[in-house]
Each structure stands twice: as structure tokens, then as C-alpha cells.
Write a protein that holds these residues in place. Structure first.
Motif, mmCIF file in Angstrom:
data_model
loop_
_atom_site.group_PDB
_atom_site.id
_atom_site.type_symbol
_atom_site.label_atom_id
_atom_site.label_comp_id
_atom_site.label_asym_id
_atom_site.label_seq_id
_atom_site.Cartn_x
_atom_site.Cartn_y
_atom_site.Cartn_z
ATOM 1 N N TYR A 197 0.468 -1.095 0.070
ATOM 2 C CA TYR A 197 0.494 0.156 0.123
ATOM 3 C C TYR A 197 0.925 0.611 -0.098
ATOM 4 C CZ TYR A 197 -4.643 -3.097 0.714
ATOM 5 O OH TYR A 197 -5.014 -3.717 0.695
ATOM 6 N N ALA A 198 0.782 2.463 -0.619
ATOM 7 C CA ALA A 198 1.254 3.548 -0.505
ATOM 8 C C ALA A 198 1.213 4.231 -0.006
ATOM 9 C CB ALA A 198 0.443 4.147 -1.564
ATOM 10 N N VAL A 199 2.508 4.900 0.751
ATOM 11 C CA VAL A 199 2.490 5.434 1.743
ATOM 12 C C VAL A 199 2.395 7.268 0.848
ATOM 13 C CG1 VAL A 199 4.176 5.977 3.217
ATOM 14 C CG2 VAL A 199 4.118 4.207 3.428
ATOM 15 N N ASN A 200 2.062 7.906 1.983
ATOM 16 C CA ASN A 200 1.948 9.269 1.365
ATOM 17 C C ASN A 200 3.179 10.476 2.078
ATOM 18 O OD1 ASN A 200 -0.482 9.057 0.207
ATOM 19 N ND2 ASN A 200 -1.671 9.424 2.064
ATOM 20 N N ILE A 201 3.992 11.073 0.935
ATOM 21 C CA ILE A 201 4.469 12.099 1.001
ATOM 22 C C ILE A 201 4.534 12.960 2.247
ATOM 23 C CG2 ILE A 201 6.388 13.942 -0.076
ATOM 24 C CD1 ILE A 201 6.691 11.424 -2.340
ATOM 25 N N ASP A 202 4.663 13.105 3.186
ATOM 26 C CA ASP A 202 4.448 14.578 4.244
ATOM 27 C C ASP A 202 4.671 16.887 4.121
ATOM 28 O OD1 ASP A 202 2.658 12.722 5.573
ATOM 29 O OD2 ASP A 202 4.992 13.095 7.015
ATOM 30 N N SER A 203 5.977 15.941 2.866
ATOM 31 C CA SER A 203 6.641 17.117 3.167
ATOM 32 C C SER A 203 7.945 16.953 2.030
ATOM 33 C CB SER A 203 7.081 18.182 4.244
ATOM 34 O OG SER A 203 7.672 17.726 4.566
ATOM 35 N N ILE A 204 8.276 17.666 1.517
ATOM 36 C CA ILE A 204 9.998 18.386 0.430
ATOM 37 C C ILE A 204 10.278 19.517 0.520
ATOM 38 C CG2 ILE A 204 8.431 18.672 -1.784
ATOM 39 C CD1 ILE A 204 10.419 17.222 -3.132
ATOM 40 N N TYR A 205 10.669 19.948 0.940
ATOM 41 C CA TYR A 205 11.800 22.072 1.197
ATOM 42 C C TYR A 205 13.307 21.027 0.623
ATOM 43 C CZ TYR A 205 13.302 19.394 5.290
ATOM 44 O OH TYR A 205 13.237 19.018 6.605
ATOM 45 N N PHE A 206 14.076 21.791 0.552
ATOM 46 C CA PHE A 206 15.712 22.696 0.229
ATOM 47 C C PHE A 206 16.648 22.538 1.621
ATOM 48 C CE2 PHE A 206 14.134 23.241 -4.336
ATOM 49 C CZ PHE A 206 15.048 22.183 -4.837
ATOM 50 N N GLN A 207 17.451 22.102 1.456
ATOM 51 C CA GLN A 207 18.026 22.479 2.363
ATOM 52 C C GLN A 207 19.702 22.509 3.098
ATOM 53 O OE1 GLN A 207 19.133 18.489 6.188
ATOM 54 N NE2 GLN A 207 17.305 20.128 7.176
ATOM 55 N N LYS A 208 20.075 23.504 3.786
ATOM 56 C CA LYS A 208 21.631 23.738 3.134
ATOM 57 C C LYS A 208 23.039 22.301 3.471
ATOM 58 C CE LYS A 208 24.824 26.535 2.556
ATOM 59 N NZ LYS A 208 25.348 27.289 1.097
ATOM 60 N N ASP A 209 23.350 22.460 2.071
ATOM 61 C CA ASP A 209 24.457 21.470 2.565
ATOM 62 C C ASP A 209 25.734 21.627 3.103
ATOM 63 O OD1 ASP A 209 25.890 18.781 1.824
ATOM 64 O OD2 ASP A 209 25.945 18.908 -0.278
ATOM 65 N N ILE A 210 25.919 21.138 4.043
ATOM 66 C CA ILE A 210 26.621 21.057 5.197
ATOM 67 C C ILE A 210 27.904 20.797 4.990
ATOM 68 C CG2 ILE A 210 25.361 20.491 7.119
ATOM 69 C CD1 ILE A 210 26.017 17.909 8.242
ATOM 70 N N PHE A 211 28.177 19.871 3.401
ATOM 71 C CA PHE A 211 29.426 19.504 3.241
ATOM 72 C C PHE A 211 29.356 19.865 2.061
ATOM 73 C CE2 PHE A 211 27.900 15.822 5.399
ATOM 74 C CZ PHE A 211 28.211 15.649 6.357
ATOM 75 N N GLY A 212 28.876 20.913 1.842
ATOM 76 C CA GLY A 212 29.150 22.000 -0.090
ATOM 77 C C GLY A 212 28.744 22.903 0.366
ATOM 78 N N SER A 213 28.536 23.611 -0.899
ATOM 79 C CA SER A 213 27.849 24.764 -1.125
ATOM 80 C C SER A 213 26.371 24.818 -1.784
ATOM 81 C CB SER A 213 28.382 26.206 -1.669
ATOM 82 O OG SER A 213 29.034 24.729 -3.537
ATOM 83 N N GLY A 214 25.774 23.976 -2.208
ATOM 84 C CA GLY A 214 24.105 24.067 -2.544
ATOM 85 C C GLY A 214 23.415 23.760 -1.499
ATOM 86 N N ASN A 215 22.246 23.264 -1.587
ATOM 87 C CA ASN A 215 21.189 22.466 -0.971
ATOM 88 C C ASN A 215 20.945 20.868 -1.419
ATOM 89 O OD1 ASN A 215 20.707 25.241 -0.175
ATOM 90 N ND2 ASN A 215 19.547 25.403 -2.564
#
Length: 263
Positions: free
Chosen positions: A125-143
């Protein structure tokens, strides 16, 4: 001894905050004759669904897998439905009316050159997605792109996450299970880079993630694409759920997706 090879690029996740590493796996197939490769899925949304069939080639030959064009391919379920697939192009077989339903077990039957290959997979059975977002990458300059969802309690669940950047599929995948996180919130954290290369995503880029709920046999296939963790010069082939020594897998999975655009 002659050998065959399949190269798979995988990204495997681990831990509550799923991180990843990329690895190219050379799968040495220690057989003197060509092996058959069967790959396909059935989903909990309207088809058609696709089964692709080919054969491996000799190690010294070109890295092109010849399609199998003479196969009789059927998919049936435990509710009494069955369909003979149509070949839409060389080695590609598609359904026309079959519909994936969570909770049902689907059986693939492929007959070619006098040999029958079978595989079964039960659609979770499917599991619904609660959220999706960007977070600062602590190992690089991007997200990093972060996907969160609530794991259902008291059920063993197995997951695969697939990423698209501007509707182009990125190489690799992320997998995980709920063995240590039964009934908890699970977080997948994906490196936000372009489809090719390690450059950060540009403003306006759309990232789409698909969360697949897969059964254990399909999870084992993707988990074992890691080979034998480098302890041998001849890694084992991934564990297939298809009979008679076929390579590949057949999976019945439910899918939910979410997208986000780089601000």
C-alpha cells in the motif's frame, strides 16, 4: 573463461537521515553463454506497464544488449486477472488493460526459446509524502532536497526514491527500510545537483521525487547491486526474483510523488 558484464550505477541510503554515495559496479557474469535480462514494473496507477527483455553480451563485445523479440509475456494477479502483453518495439512488451491494485500479488511469465521464466511481487500500500523542501548542504555550497514521510506502524516497509531534474531522470536511486524506524517519520536527504556533474541546481530548476513502496524481493535486488562490498574481484550478481537464472527483476509497487522548484 568468458564472462559478461552489466554496469549499474547505484546510490544506496542508510540511517534515519538517509545519506548516499555513488558507486559503479561491474557485475561479472561467470557464464559461457548469454544470460537473459528481464526488467519491469507494475504500478498503482493507470498503465500501460512495460517489461523489457534482452540478453547479455560477451565481455569483449560492444556494450549493447540485444533485445529478445520472440517472447510470450503474460502478467496475472491473484484476483483472476491475466493479460498477454503486446510487443511495442524490439524487446519491449506492454500491457493494455491490466491495472495495478495494492495488496494484490502479480506474477510475470516469460516464455522464450523453450524456457519459461517466472517472478512474483506483491504490491504494498502507498505511503503518502508529508513534505519536500531544500536544506543547506553542510558538506558543500549547494542545497539538499529533503523528503519526509510517516512510516506505517506494525508493517514491514521497503522504499525506493527516484529523482527527476526538470523531468530528466537522474542516474542512481535511494533505498531504505523501516527496520529501525517502525512507525516513525523517515527522512531521505538527496544531493541537489544537475543530472550530469556535481554543479548545484540553478534558480527555477524543478526537482521531482517519486517515493516507491516496494516488496522485500525487489528491495533485495536493489540492495545487492552493491555487489559484495569490494571483498572480491568478481562481485556477485544482484539477487533476482526471477526464476531459471534470469537477471533483473519484476516489481509491483505503489508510487507517490512531490516536486519543488529551486528559489
Amino acid at each position: 573463461m568468458k564472462s559478461n558484464r552489466i554496469i549499474l550505477m547505484i546510490i544506496v541510503s542508510a540511517g534515519l537521515l538517509f545519506t548516499s554515495c555513488e558507486k559503479v559496479i561491474d557485475l561479472n557474469l561467470n557464464t559461457s553463454s548469454a544470460a537473459i535480462i528481464i526488467q519491469g514494473n507494475i504500478f498503482d496507477h493507470i498503465g500501460p506497464y512495460t517489461i523489457k527483455i534482452s540478453r547479455t553480451v560477451n565481455f569483449t563485445g560492444p556494450n549493447i544488449f540485444p533485445p529478445v523479440t520472440d517472447a510470450k509475456v503474460t502478467i496475472s494477479d491473484n484476483a483472476g486477472n491475466s493479460e498477454l502483453l503486446t510487443q511495442s518495439s524490439d524487446g519491449t512488451y506492454i500491457t493494455s488493460k491490466l491495472r495495478g491494485v495494492p495488496g494484490r500479488t502479480y506474477t510475470l511469465n516469460v516464455e522464450t526459446q523453450g524456457t519459461v521464466y517466472t517472478a512474483s511481487s506483491t504490491m504494498p500500500y502507498a505511503v503518502n509524502i508529508d513534505s519536500i523542501y531544500f536544506q543547506k548542504d553542510i558538506f558543500g555550497s549547494g542545497n539538499r532536497t529533503v523528503l519526509k514521510f510517516k512510516d506505517p506502524a506494525n508493517v514491514d516497509n521497503y522504499y525506493r526514491v527516484i529523482e527527476y531534474v526538470n523531468d530528466t531522470l537522474k542516474t542512481g536511486f535511494y533505498i531504505g527500510d523501516d527496520r529501525l524506524y517502525q512507525g516513525e517519520v523517515i527522512t531521505f536527504s538527496l544531493s541537489s545537483t544537475k543530472v550530469t556533474g556535481d554543479d548545484p541546481l540553478e534558480t527555477g530548476t524543478r526537482v521531482r521525487l517519486q517515493l516507491e513502496c516496494i516488496d522485500k524481493s525487489v528491495y533485495e535486488y536493489f540492495r545487492t547491486t552493491r555487489g559484495n562490498n569490494g571483498s572480491s574481484n568478481s562481485p556477485a550478481n544482484p539477487v533476482s526474483n526471477i526464476s531459471n537464472g534470469a537477471l533483473g527483476y519484476f516489481g509491483a509497487c505503489s508510487v507517490r510523488e512531490a516536486s519543488i522548484t529551486v528559489p
